[in-house]
Motif scaffolding. Structure first.
Motif, PDB file in Angstrom:
ATOM      1  N   TYR A 239       0.715  -1.119   0.197  1.00  0.00           N
ATOM      2  CA  TYR A 239       0.265  -0.171  -0.577  1.00  0.00           C
ATOM      3  C   TYR A 239       1.000   1.342  -0.283  1.00  0.00           C
ATOM      4  O   TYR A 239      -0.175   2.182   0.270  1.00  0.00           O
ATOM      5  N   ARG A 240       1.917   1.292  -0.133  1.00  0.00           N
ATOM      6  CA  ARG A 240       2.685   2.551  -0.413  1.00  0.00           C
ATOM      7  C   ARG A 240       2.631   3.504  -1.226  1.00  0.00           C
ATOM      8  O   ARG A 240       2.728   4.449  -0.318  1.00  0.00           O
ATOM      9  N   GLU A 241       2.061   3.274  -1.721  1.00  0.00           N
ATOM     10  CA  GLU A 241       2.405   4.357  -3.540  1.00  0.00           C
ATOM     11  C   GLU A 241       0.748   4.906  -2.454  1.00  0.00           C
ATOM     12  O   GLU A 241       0.216   6.048  -3.332  1.00  0.00           O
ATOM     13  N   LEU A 242      -0.229   4.097  -1.582  1.00  0.00           N
ATOM     14  CA  LEU A 242      -1.643   4.836  -1.180  1.00  0.00           C
ATOM     15  C   LEU A 242      -1.512   5.928  -0.074  1.00  0.00           C
ATOM     16  O   LEU A 242      -1.844   5.253   1.063  1.00  0.00           O
ATOM     17  N   HIS A 243      -0.610   6.620  -0.451  1.00  0.00           N
ATOM     18  CA  HIS A 243      -0.763   7.456   0.626  1.00  0.00           C
ATOM     19  C   HIS A 243      -1.117   8.749   0.640  1.00  0.00           C
ATOM     20  O   HIS A 243      -0.788  10.140  -0.734  1.00  0.00           O
ATOM     21  N   TYR A 244      -2.190   9.624   1.701  1.00  0.00           N
ATOM     22  CA  TYR A 244      -2.884  10.309   1.494  1.00  0.00           C
ATOM     23  C   TYR A 244      -2.383  11.962   2.609  1.00  0.00           C
ATOM     24  O   TYR A 244      -2.688  12.981   2.072  1.00  0.00           O
ATOM     25  N   ASP A 245      -2.216  11.778   3.794  1.00  0.00           N
ATOM     26  CA  ASP A 245      -1.024  12.914   4.578  1.00  0.00           C
ATOM     27  C   ASP A 245      -0.140  12.035   5.905  1.00  0.00           C
ATOM     28  O   ASP A 245      -0.177  10.959   5.034  1.00  0.00           O
ATOM     29  N   GLY A 246       0.003  13.163   5.976  1.00  0.00           N
ATOM     30  CA  GLY A 246       1.121  12.497   7.054  1.00  0.00           C
ATOM     31  C   GLY A 246       2.673  12.408   6.047  1.00  0.00           C
ATOM     32  O   GLY A 246       2.908  12.114   4.990  1.00  0.00           O
ATOM     33  N   PRO A 247       3.551  11.994   7.464  1.00  0.00           N
ATOM     34  CA  PRO A 247       5.084  12.178   6.660  1.00  0.00           C
ATOM     35  C   PRO A 247       5.443  10.165   6.002  1.00  0.00           C
ATOM     36  O   PRO A 247       4.528   9.534   6.276  1.00  0.00           O
ATOM     37  N   LYS A 248       6.549  10.758   5.404  1.00  0.00           N
ATOM     38  CA  LYS A 248       6.721   9.519   4.086  1.00  0.00           C
ATOM     39  C   LYS A 248       7.901   8.750   5.107  1.00  0.00           C
ATOM     40  O   LYS A 248       8.232   9.756   4.944  1.00  0.00           O
ATOM     41  N   TYR A 249       7.435   7.316   4.908  1.00  0.00           N
ATOM     42  CA  TYR A 249       8.670   7.357   6.022  1.00  0.00           C
ATOM     43  C   TYR A 249       8.994   6.085   4.431  1.00  0.00           C
ATOM     44  O   TYR A 249       9.299   6.379   3.410  1.00  0.00           O
ATOM     45  N   PRO A 250      11.027   5.991   5.239  1.00  0.00           N
ATOM     46  CA  PRO A 250      11.713   5.076   3.932  1.00  0.00           C
ATOM     47  C   PRO A 250      11.422   3.452   4.539  1.00  0.00           C
ATOM     48  O   PRO A 250      11.491   3.335   5.360  1.00  0.00           O
ATOM     49  N   SER A 251      11.963   3.404   3.295  1.00  0.00           N
ATOM     50  CA  SER A 251      11.480   1.899   3.646  1.00  0.00           C
ATOM     51  C   SER A 251      12.208   0.759   4.461  1.00  0.00           C
ATOM     52  O   SER A 251      13.540   1.155   4.478  1.00  0.00           O
ATOM     53  N   ILE A 252      11.783  -0.180   5.257  1.00  0.00           N
ATOM     54  CA  ILE A 252      12.842  -0.722   5.472  1.00  0.00           C
ATOM     55  C   ILE A 252      14.204  -1.171   4.893  1.00  0.00           C
ATOM     56  O   ILE A 252      15.183  -1.647   5.479  1.00  0.00           O
ATOM     57  N   TRP A 253      13.612  -1.481   3.947  1.00  0.00           N
ATOM     58  CA  TRP A 253      14.510  -2.388   3.208  1.00  0.00           C
ATOM     59  C   TRP A 253      16.067  -1.725   3.021  1.00  0.00           C
ATOM     60  O   TRP A 253      17.190  -1.853   3.124  1.00  0.00           O
ATOM     61  N   SER A 254      15.417  -0.090   2.794  1.00  0.00           N
ATOM     62  CA  SER A 254      16.439   0.821   3.215  1.00  0.00           C
ATOM     63  C   SER A 254      17.613   1.122   3.638  1.00  0.00           C
ATOM     64  O   SER A 254      18.991   1.570   3.477  1.00  0.00           O
ATOM     65  N   PHE A 255      17.023   0.823   4.880  1.00  0.00           N
ATOM     66  CA  PHE A 255      18.021   0.688   6.179  1.00  0.00           C
ATOM     67  C   PHE A 255      18.733  -0.382   5.992  1.00  0.00           C
ATOM     68  O   PHE A 255      20.309  -0.477   6.196  1.00  0.00           O
ATOM     69  N   ASP A 256      19.356  -2.119   4.865  1.00  0.00           N
ATOM     70  CA  ASP A 256      19.261  -2.841   4.814  1.00  0.00           C
ATOM     71  C   ASP A 256      20.528  -2.747   3.981  1.00  0.00           C
ATOM     72  O   ASP A 256      20.424  -2.922   2.498  1.00  0.00           O
TER      73      ASP A 256
END
Ligand SMILES: Cc1ncc(COP(=O)(O)O)c(C=O)c1O
Length: 437
Positions: A239-256
């Motif tokens: 559902y990552r791209e169904l964003h309506y408001d609030g902060p956008k978080y980096p994926s967990i994958w990006s920390f790996d």
């Protein structure tokens, strides 16, 4: 051919089929029951179906993309031919650029080897292949409680056991993940833990996202507990791209950063069309071959034309523009559901709900004792008298967990338009009031 027995029950003379254990473990899935209920009760307002909004489906855009893909006869014939098991390299390059944009990488994620990307038939196929690649019967998977109930069914069919990890308004709790891992270790079962599964954005069913600070912490825990073998974290970003408001978080994958511990599962079903059913996995290197071997047995490559169509809309920029309009449409319906929850449920003591920043679901908790399951008075009254349906929350917990909560509901604003959402919520509130007396 049928014959009559002495008590006149008809018995087939054809010898019985003996089904596999796998098939028996997969029997009676809630998803099929819910789909059937939807078909059998067309006059019901369904707040149950997790289908995408018909109005968002990009008919013209897809038609134009198909036309462009097929315009040149030679490349058209290529698209109509089989692709390859993980999807052709040039298409994976386009999908990688899509991921790079989402991840905010201006270099196009060039340092992500294309052979760690596998295109699948929706992300559901990836979840299945990963389960098949990792789990033997009796192995363990830690899941957020609640979690995506179809994945629970996949685990169950594989004979794997789902272990619930507490989840709150910030998603899966690292402290509880550690507590569960310690308990598993003390039972001498740590070597059976294969995976931690989490829906990281606007979870199905709970609507919550994992907070930014928890993302690296969950990854650190998986690494720390990978003592004798590697435990993987499956980040389901449906559902990552169904964003309506609030902060956008980096994926967990990006920390790996070494890309050894996290599997990222993405899909174009929610943001574009489930009918084209294109999904994408980014896998740790060692997992690619087992997953592709299994996929080779299953279909040796997902629908090639569909992959080409999605790649084409990404390249043309139509995809980005489409996602913007999808977000606008769903935001209105999210607002309708949240407003209706406030209007119709606020005065019922003990009712709480999550107001999501994205996705398709509002997760509602009723007073303890008001059960919501398929056989509960509430479900029956809501479906038969008020003509409204929801997904019982208990389906979203491991079925062998005795103490699982039984008074919750997953309410979807996916299918209904704003007025249908409001009417459905009104009917549901009447059903709840009726049950509470
Ligand atoms: C959390 C989650 N993951 C994965 C999927 C699978 O979707 P698809 O196979 O269409 O990509 C769904 C579908 O509803 C979902 O809700």
């Amino acid at each position: 051919m049928l014959r009559e027995t002495s008590n006149s029950a008809p018995v087939s003379s054809v010898p019985a089929l003996h089904f596999s254990q796998h098939s028996r473990r997969a029997a009676d899935q809630a998803i099929s029951y819910l789909m059937q209920q939807g078909v059998e009760n067309p006059d019901c307002i369904s707040l149950a179906a997790g289908l995408v909004d018909e109005k968002t489906l990009p008919v013209q855009l897809t038609k134009a993309a198909v036309d462009r893909v097929l315009r040149d006869p030679e490349s058209g014939r290529t698209a109509l031919q089989y692709g390859t098991t993980p999807g052709p390299e040039h298409l994976r390059r386009t999908f990688r650029s899509w991921l790079a944009e989402l991840e905010g990488h201006s270099n196009g994620l060039n340092n992500l080897p294309l052979d760690q990307i596998v295109l699948t038939t929706g992300s559901q196929q990836l979840l299945l292949l990963i389960t098949q690649a990792l789990f033997n019967p009796g192995d363990l998977c830690l899941v957020a409680a609640p979690t995506y109930f179809v994945f629970l069914g996949v685990l169950e069919a594989a004979g794997a056991k789902a272990i619930p990890v507490k989840s709150d308004e910030n998603g899966m709790c690292p402290v509880d993940l550690e507590r569960q891992l310690k308990a598993i270790e003390s039972r001498g079962e740590l070597d059976r833990v294969k995976l931690v599964y989490t829906v990281s954005y606007y979870d199905n069913p709970s609507g919550v996202s994992i907070s930014e600070d928890r993302r690296p912490r969950l990854l650190d825990l998986v690494k720390t507990w990978s003592r004798n073998h590697r435990i993987l974290l499956l980040e389901d970003a449906a559902y990552r791209e169904l964003h309506y408001d609030g902060p956008k978080y980096p994926s967990i994958w990006s920390f790996d950063t070494d890309r050894e511990f996290v599997i990222l599962a993405s899909t174009f079903s929610k943001s574009f069309s489930p009918g084209v059913r294109v999904g994408m996995g980014v896998l740790p290197k060692e997992l690619v071959k087992p997953v592709c071997d299994l996929k080779g047995n299953e279909d040796f490559g997902s629908a090639h034309l569909n992959q080409n169509v999605v790649a084409e809309v990404i390249r043309s920029g139509d995809y980005r523009r489409h996602v913007d309009s999808v977000q606008t449409g769903y935001r209105v319906k999210r607002d309708a559901m949240v407003t209706a929850a406030r209007d119709f449920f606020s005065d019922i003591p003990g009712v709480t709900w999550v107001e999501p920043n994205g996705g398709m679901y509002v997760w509602m908790t009723l007073p303890a004792g008001v059960e919501t399951g398929f056989n509960s008075p509430l479900f029956r009254y809501a479906a038969q008298k008020e003509k409204v349906m929801y997904v019982p929350g208990e389906l979203c917990y491991p079925s062998d967990w005795h103490d699982r909560p039984r008074s919750q509901m997953r309410l979807s604003f996916g299918v209904q338009q704003a007025d249908g959402v409001r009417e459905g919520m009104l009917r549901l509130s009447r059903a709840v009031r009726h049950i509470l007396g």
